[in-house]
Motif scaffolding. Structure first.
Motif, PDB file in Angstrom:
ATOM      1  N   PHE A 394       5.720  -4.352   3.898  1.00 54.56           N
ATOM      2  CA  PHE A 394       4.310  -4.036   3.724  1.00 54.56           C
ATOM      3  C   PHE A 394       3.490  -5.314   3.563  1.00 54.56           C
ATOM      4  O   PHE A 394       2.370  -5.410   4.072  1.00 54.56           O
ATOM      5  CB  PHE A 394       4.115  -3.135   2.503  1.00 54.56           C
ATOM      6  N   LYS A 395       4.047  -6.319   2.876  1.00 47.65           N
ATOM      7  CA  LYS A 395       3.334  -7.586   2.719  1.00 47.65           C
ATOM      8  C   LYS A 395       3.158  -8.292   4.059  1.00 47.65           C
ATOM      9  O   LYS A 395       2.174  -9.013   4.266  1.00 47.65           O
ATOM     10  CB  LYS A 395       4.092  -8.489   1.741  1.00 47.65           C
ATOM     11  N   ARG A 396       4.103  -8.094   4.969  1.00 44.38           N
ATOM     12  CA  ARG A 396       3.939  -8.653   6.315  1.00 44.38           C
ATOM     13  C   ARG A 396       2.728  -8.035   7.014  1.00 44.38           C
ATOM     14  O   ARG A 396       1.970  -8.721   7.703  1.00 44.38           O
ATOM     15  CB  ARG A 396       5.204  -8.388   7.138  1.00 44.38           C
ATOM     16  N   ILE A 397       2.558  -6.749   6.797  1.00 46.83           N
ATOM     17  CA  ILE A 397       1.426  -6.047   7.415  1.00 46.83           C
ATOM     18  C   ILE A 397       0.110  -6.550   6.835  1.00 46.83           C
ATOM     19  O   ILE A 397      -0.827  -6.872   7.587  1.00 46.83           O
ATOM     20  CB  ILE A 397       1.557  -4.521   7.194  1.00 46.83           C
ATOM     21  N   THR A 398       0.004  -6.616   5.493  1.00 47.40           N
ATOM     22  CA  THR A 398      -1.252  -7.066   4.869  1.00 47.40           C
ATOM     23  C   THR A 398      -1.513  -8.536   5.170  1.00 47.40           C
ATOM     24  O   THR A 398      -2.669  -8.960   5.288  1.00 47.40           O
ATOM     25  CB  THR A 398      -1.208  -6.837   3.357  1.00 47.40           C
ATOM     26  N   GLY A 399      -0.459  -9.326   5.301  1.00 44.19           N
ATOM     27  CA  GLY A 399      -0.630 -10.731   5.667  1.00 44.19           C
ATOM     28  C   GLY A 399      -1.212 -10.868   7.068  1.00 44.19           C
ATOM     29  O   GLY A 399      -2.081 -11.721   7.311  1.00 44.19           O
ATOM     30  N   TYR A 400      -0.752 -10.029   7.970  1.00 41.38           N
ATOM     31  CA  TYR A 400      -1.292 -10.021   9.337  1.00 41.38           C
ATOM     32  C   TYR A 400      -2.769  -9.653   9.309  1.00 41.38           C
ATOM     33  O   TYR A 400      -3.589 -10.264  10.012  1.00 41.38           O
ATOM     34  CB  TYR A 400      -0.507  -9.021  10.183  1.00 41.38           C
ATOM     35  N   MET A 401      -3.122  -8.658   8.488  1.00 40.16           N
ATOM     36  CA  MET A 401      -4.517  -8.240   8.368  1.00 40.16           C
ATOM     37  C   MET A 401      -5.388  -9.395   7.882  1.00 40.16           C
ATOM     38  O   MET A 401      -6.472  -9.648   8.420  1.00 40.16           O
ATOM     39  CB  MET A 401      -4.630  -7.056   7.405  1.00 40.16           C
ATOM     40  N   GLU A 402      -4.936 -10.104   6.844  1.00 29.80           N
ATOM     41  CA  GLU A 402      -5.713 -11.201   6.274  1.00 29.80           C
ATOM     42  C   GLU A 402      -5.945 -12.319   7.283  1.00 29.80           C
ATOM     43  O   GLU A 402      -6.991 -12.964   7.278  1.00 29.80           O
ATOM     44  CB  GLU A 402      -5.005 -11.739   5.031  1.00 29.80           C
ATOM     45  N   GLU A 408     -11.263  -7.463  15.645  1.00 32.59           N
ATOM     46  CA  GLU A 408     -11.308  -6.005  15.582  1.00 32.59           C
ATOM     47  C   GLU A 408      -9.941  -5.491  15.131  1.00 32.59           C
ATOM     48  O   GLU A 408      -8.942  -5.620  15.845  1.00 32.59           O
ATOM     49  CB  GLU A 408     -11.672  -5.425  16.947  1.00 32.59           C
ATOM     50  N   LEU A 409      -9.889  -4.942  13.945  1.00 31.96           N
ATOM     51  CA  LEU A 409      -8.643  -4.427  13.391  1.00 31.96           C
ATOM     52  C   LEU A 409      -8.713  -2.912  13.285  1.00 31.96           C
ATOM     53  O   LEU A 409      -9.671  -2.364  12.758  1.00 31.96           O
ATOM     54  CB  LEU A 409      -8.387  -5.016  12.002  1.00 31.96           C
ATOM     55  N   SER A 410      -7.706  -2.256  13.756  1.00 31.18           N
ATOM     56  CA  SER A 410      -7.642  -0.804  13.649  1.00 31.18           C
ATOM     57  C   SER A 410      -6.213  -0.414  13.313  1.00 31.18           C
ATOM     58  O   SER A 410      -5.285  -1.214  13.441  1.00 31.18           O
ATOM     59  CB  SER A 410      -8.068  -0.139  14.958  1.00 31.18           C
ATOM     60  N   MET A 411      -6.058   0.835  12.901  1.00 33.22           N
ATOM     61  CA  MET A 411      -4.714   1.304  12.611  1.00 33.22           C
ATOM     62  C   MET A 411      -3.870   1.285  13.891  1.00 33.22           C
ATOM     63  O   MET A 411      -2.673   0.978  13.848  1.00 33.22           O
ATOM     64  CB  MET A 411      -4.758   2.705  12.013  1.00 33.22           C
ATOM     65  N   GLY A 412      -4.507   1.599  15.017  1.00 34.48           N
ATOM     66  CA  GLY A 412      -3.781   1.575  16.282  1.00 34.48           C
ATOM     67  C   GLY A 412      -3.223   0.208  16.603  1.00 34.48           C
ATOM     68  O   GLY A 412      -2.090   0.079  17.082  1.00 34.48           O
ATOM     69  N   LEU A 441      -8.606  -2.295   4.130  1.00 35.27           N
ATOM     70  CA  LEU A 441      -9.232  -3.198   5.101  1.00 35.27           C
ATOM     71  C   LEU A 441     -10.641  -3.571   4.645  1.00 35.27           C
ATOM     72  O   LEU A 441     -11.033  -4.747   4.706  1.00 35.27           O
ATOM     73  CB  LEU A 441      -9.281  -2.533   6.474  1.00 35.27           C
ATOM     74  N   THR A 442     -11.395  -2.589   4.167  1.00 31.98           N
ATOM     75  CA  THR A 442     -12.751  -2.863   3.686  1.00 31.98           C
ATOM     76  C   THR A 442     -12.730  -3.826   2.516  1.00 31.98           C
ATOM     77  O   THR A 442     -13.499  -4.795   2.473  1.00 31.98           O
ATOM     78  CB  THR A 442     -13.451  -1.545   3.269  1.00 31.98           C
ATOM     79  N   LEU A 443     -11.865  -3.589   1.541  1.00 28.61           N
ATOM     80  CA  LEU A 443     -11.779  -4.457   0.365  1.00 28.61           C
ATOM     81  C   LEU A 443     -11.373  -5.880   0.755  1.00 28.61           C
ATOM     82  O   LEU A 443     -11.893  -6.858   0.206  1.00 28.61           O
ATOM     83  CB  LEU A 443     -10.787  -3.883  -0.645  1.00 28.61           C
TER      84      LEU A 443
END
Length: 509
Positions: A394-402, A408-412, A441-443
């Motif tokens: 999960f941290k890999r996912i949030t790290g990618y988001m950051e 443009e980030l989406s769940m897809g 994502l908003t936060l």
């Protein structure tokens, strides 16, 4: 305009104050006058003003006694006391008991103007809060004070439009987003149940060279251009504010019944109502859709069920079935299979899973794939993707988001990047963050914006918005205010002031 009641036993004094206000303060209007405190209280029973300007020395009831009564009965009214020099100490005592300010006679135009400008700041903030709460109440079909409604929304007629990005709000897993309100100085009022939505209320008198349809279409392109799909319902007929609750309810009902997953639409409320009246809404149930699938379920032909579901979704996509329709059919399918004993058991979280699936899906193909995967797992009783259910993953996912917040980030996009289904991805977010993907994502984006502002350097709001992943600074400002509690400009001003204070303290040391 803000309303003022002027109280003085000298007609010449009242006239002097009224003239100053008419010339120097066009945002204010003297709506009533009185010769003493008792008469003023009667005037206030008829129509409560925003500001009371009263002389101190008057017969029957003096200004200080009047101000005290007003503070008790009408706590939101701002009182301004006028006194002669010899009553100066008396007036100062009145301020301690709740009077907003005082002026010495003879009143100077500049002094009255400055006092009213200061009071206007307070009133503007109050009215903004009231408007936002009224908009929320109207959208939720709660009762409102009609007199207050007309006072907060003084324009004669209004236009309204409801715009929503992606699917309908969650109905079973609770609202995990941020409510959106218009800013204090915005002439266009809006409210959103979450950051994916906006109910726009436009005063008729601000429409000049463009139609309301053109304005909303441009707004959708500007504020929602990066969305997967957008549904806009526009009411082209203006209405009085007293009928706003019925108009809002109508727009919500039309939105609910017309969202098509993956399809951007701008629809006219009046045309939709006419189509429904004539029975041309095109969403009638076709009895043959489920015939083959029901036959496979009755015979327990597990292999054919999945392919039949895929064909069913292809049919719904081709006929542009609405989200409400598809949801109802999916729930019927799951209940049918559960009663036939083909599923490993309907979990309590199924409704929440479906809620998230329809909320985040970018198109109907994504919903189809997720439902097929869900059915295969339940029919075969195989746990899905257990090796990925770790906090490290999960941290890999949030790290990618950051690292990609400005894009443009989406769940897809995350699903494709990490090879997950939308249902499973949102399970991870709820398990390890306690929130939905959208809220996380908003936060993250707002925290990115705050970090940029906290640096204390001079930056433009539009640049901060872009680096945080928002293509429209006005939309960003609303989101920022809903999360942080203040606008981006106010936040940056606070940072600058704190920096100056630290520099002063450093120099003193």
């Amino acid at each position: 305009m803000y309303r003022i009641l002027v109280v003085d036993d000298e007609p010449a004094a009242i006239k002097h104050i009224c003239n100053i206000i008419a010339i120097k303060c066009p945002q204010f209007e003297v709506t009533a006058t009185a010769e003493h405190g008792q008469e003023a209280l009667k005037r206030m029973e008829e129509d409560t003003p925003d500001i009371l300007i009263t002389d101190v020395k008057m017969p029957v009831m003096d200004g200080i006694a009047l101000a005290e009564r007003v503070k008790e009965r009408y706590p939101e009214v701002l009182s301004l006391v006028v006194s002669g020099y010899q009553e100066f100490e008396y007036a100062k005592a009145a301020i301690r008991s709740g009077v907003y300010d005082y002026l010495l006679k003879p009143i100077k135009p500049s002094a009255l103007q400055n006092a009213l400008n200061s009071m206007e700041e307070v009133l503007a903030e109050r009215y903004a809060r009231k408007r936002n709460l009224l908009m929320k109440s109207l959208c939720e079909k709660n009762s409102v004070d009609r007199k207050l409604l007309e006072r907060c929304f003084p324009a004669g007629k209004y236009y309204a439009a409801l715009v929503r990005r992606n699917g309908l709000p969650r109905r079973y897993s609770g609202n995990s987003g941020f409510e959106i309100f218009s800013g204090r100085d915005e002439k266009i009022y809006l409210y959103g149940r979450d950051e994916m939505e906006a109910m726009y209320l436009y005063p008729e008198d601000i429409l000049f060279y463009k139609s309301f349809y053109q304005i909303i279409s441009e707004t959708i392109r500007r504020e929602h251009g990066n969305s997967n799909y957008v549904t806009g319902i526009i009411r082209e007929t203006p209405f009085s504010i007293g009928g706003a609750d019925d108009v809002f309810l109508e727009l919500y009902q039309l939105l609910d019944s017309n969202i098509v997953i993956g399809a951007s639409q701008i629809l006219i409320a009046e045309e939709l109502k006419e189509e429904k009246r004539k029975g041309q809404d095109g969403q009638e149930t076709t009895g043959g859709e489920f015939q083959a699938l029901e036959n496979y379920i009755q015979k327990g032909q597990r292999e054919k069920i999945i392919s039949a579901v895929a064909e069913l979704f292809d049919c719904w996509k081709h006929t542009k079935r609405t989200q409400m329709y598809v949801e109802a059919q999916v729930r019927y399918l799951l209940i049918l299979m559960d009663k036939s004993g083909l599923l490993s058991g309907m979990e309590q979280s199924t409704e929440r899973i479906l809620d998230d699936l329809f909320f985040y899906a970018e198109d109907l193909d994504e919903v189809s794939d997720s439902i097929q995967n869900m059915l295969m797992q339940k029919i075969k009783k195989e746990p899905a993707q257990q090796k990925m259910d770790t906090e490290e993953f999960f941290k890999r996912i949030t790290g990618y988001m950051e690292r990609h917040l400005s894009e443009e980030l989406s769940m897809g996009r995350l699903c494709k990047e990490f090879g997950l289904s939308p249902t499973y991805l949102n399970k991870l977010f709820r398990k390890y963050s306690g929130s939905s993907f959208n809220k996380c994502l908003t936060l993250a984006r707002i925290q990115c914006a705050r970090d940029l502002m906290d640096e204390g350097t001079s930056v433009y709001v539009k640049d901060v918005a872009a680096r945080a992943g928002y293509n429209d600074q006005f939309y960003f400002s609303r989101i920022f205010a809903s999360v942080v509690g203040v606008s981006p400009s106010d936040y940056m001003e606070r940072v600058q002031n704190q920096k100056k204070e630290q520099e002063i303290q450093g120099n003193e040391q």
